[in-house]
Design a protein around this motif. Structure first.
Motif, PDB file in Angstrom:
ATOM      1  N   LYS A 230       0.848  -1.198   0.000  1.00 33.23           N
ATOM      2  CA  LYS A 230       0.000   0.000   0.000  1.00 33.23           C
ATOM      3  C   LYS A 230       0.880   1.243   0.000  1.00 33.23           C
ATOM      4  O   LYS A 230       1.912   1.277   0.643  1.00 33.23           O
ATOM      5  CB  LYS A 230      -0.909   0.011   1.212  1.00 33.23           C
ATOM      6  CG  LYS A 230      -1.932  -1.094   1.185  1.00 33.23           C
ATOM      7  CD  LYS A 230      -2.939  -0.909   2.270  1.00 33.23           C
ATOM      8  CE  LYS A 230      -3.892  -2.083   2.203  1.00 33.23           C
ATOM      9  NZ  LYS A 230      -5.241  -1.700   2.126  1.00 33.23           N
ATOM     10  N   ASP A 231       0.422   2.214  -0.708  1.00 30.57           N
ATOM     11  CA  ASP A 231       1.127   3.481  -0.765  1.00 30.57           C
ATOM     12  C   ASP A 231       0.670   4.334   0.423  1.00 30.57           C
ATOM     13  O   ASP A 231      -0.467   4.215   0.894  1.00 30.57           O
ATOM     14  CB  ASP A 231       0.812   4.183  -2.088  1.00 30.57           C
ATOM     15  CG  ASP A 231       1.738   5.331  -2.384  1.00 30.57           C
ATOM     16  OD1 ASP A 231       2.752   5.464  -1.670  1.00 30.57           O
ATOM     17  OD2 ASP A 231       1.441   6.092  -3.317  1.00 30.57           O
ATOM     18  N   PHE A 232       1.494   5.220   0.890  1.00 32.41           N
ATOM     19  CA  PHE A 232       1.090   6.047   2.025  1.00 32.41           C
ATOM     20  C   PHE A 232      -0.082   6.945   1.680  1.00 32.41           C
ATOM     21  O   PHE A 232      -0.829   7.382   2.523  1.00 32.41           O
ATOM     22  CB  PHE A 232       2.279   6.871   2.541  1.00 32.41           C
ATOM     23  CG  PHE A 232       2.717   7.973   1.596  1.00 32.41           C
ATOM     24  CD1 PHE A 232       2.209   9.250   1.736  1.00 32.41           C
ATOM     25  CD2 PHE A 232       3.614   7.724   0.586  1.00 32.41           C
ATOM     26  CE1 PHE A 232       2.599  10.251   0.868  1.00 32.41           C
ATOM     27  CE2 PHE A 232       4.014   8.728  -0.271  1.00 32.41           C
ATOM     28  CZ  PHE A 232       3.510  10.004  -0.139  1.00 32.41           C
ATOM     29  N   GLU A 233      -0.311   7.204   0.397  1.00 27.95           N
ATOM     30  CA  GLU A 233      -1.426   8.041  -0.019  1.00 27.95           C
ATOM     31  C   GLU A 233      -2.745   7.262  -0.007  1.00 27.95           C
ATOM     32  O   GLU A 233      -3.811   7.871  -0.048  1.00 27.95           O
ATOM     33  CB  GLU A 233      -1.172   8.599  -1.410  1.00 27.95           C
ATOM     34  CG  GLU A 233       0.002   9.558  -1.458  1.00 27.95           C
ATOM     35  CD  GLU A 233       0.297  10.029  -2.865  1.00 27.95           C
ATOM     36  OE1 GLU A 233      -0.294   9.498  -3.823  1.00 27.95           O
ATOM     37  OE2 GLU A 233       1.128  10.928  -2.997  1.00 27.95           O
ATOM     38  N   ASP A 234      -2.695   5.916   0.029  1.00 27.68           N
ATOM     39  CA  ASP A 234      -3.906   5.113   0.033  1.00 27.68           C
ATOM     40  C   ASP A 234      -4.629   5.181   1.373  1.00 27.68           C
ATOM     41  O   ASP A 234      -5.808   4.874   1.454  1.00 27.68           O
ATOM     42  CB  ASP A 234      -3.577   3.647  -0.277  1.00 27.68           C
ATOM     43  CG  ASP A 234      -3.149   3.446  -1.714  1.00 27.68           C
ATOM     44  OD1 ASP A 234      -3.454   4.331  -2.542  1.00 27.68           O
ATOM     45  OD2 ASP A 234      -2.526   2.415  -2.001  1.00 27.68           O
ATOM     46  N   GLU A 235      -3.962   5.553   2.404  1.00 29.20           N
ATOM     47  CA  GLU A 235      -4.573   5.550   3.731  1.00 29.20           C
ATOM     48  C   GLU A 235      -5.296   6.784   4.054  1.00 29.20           C
ATOM     49  O   GLU A 235      -5.280   7.831   3.780  1.00 29.20           O
ATOM     50  CB  GLU A 235      -3.510   5.255   4.788  1.00 29.20           C
ATOM     51  CG  GLU A 235      -2.966   3.863   4.599  1.00 29.20           C
ATOM     52  CD  GLU A 235      -1.863   3.558   5.610  1.00 29.20           C
ATOM     53  OE1 GLU A 235      -1.530   4.401   6.438  1.00 29.20           O
ATOM     54  OE2 GLU A 235      -1.355   2.447   5.545  1.00 29.20           O
TER      55      GLU A 235
END
Length: 109
Positions: A104-109
């Protein structure tokens, strides 16, 4: 007398160095390969059987040799042929477990 002992020991050493390895799964595989896969030479069979030693330990040697014999009818008996045949039999035939999902990318959270 010591000179004769040295010569005798050297002779035994030379004979021991040229001794053939004891028969085992690789030797049996190479012998079967030479008779079944007509396009494969002695060295290619020995190398291929060493290459797929894990399949020989799993008692899958006959299936690997059948695949190599069918593939070598086209004239090839190289490492790729042996590897392709080793991965398409037994528990390994399905290609293994699926790949894990991407992180997961940090922007997905």
């Amino acid at each position: 007398m010591t000179q004769q002992a040295i010569v005798a020991a050297a002779g035994l050493f030379v004979l021991a160095c040229n001794a053939a390895p004891p028969p085992g799964p690789e030797a049996a595989c190479a012998s079967a390969c030479e008779s079944r896969a007509k396009q494969c030479g002695e060295r290619q069979c020995a190398r291929g059987c060493n290459f797929v030693i894990d399949r020989l330990a799993e008692n899958e040697g006959d299936r690997v040799l059948a695949c190599v014999a069918a593939a070598s009818a086209g004239g090839t008996c190289d490492d790729r042929t042996w590897a392709r045949c080793a991965t398409r039999i037994g528990a390994h035939a399905d290609g293994g477990p699926p790949a894990p999902p991407p992180p997961k990318d940090f922007e997905d959270e």
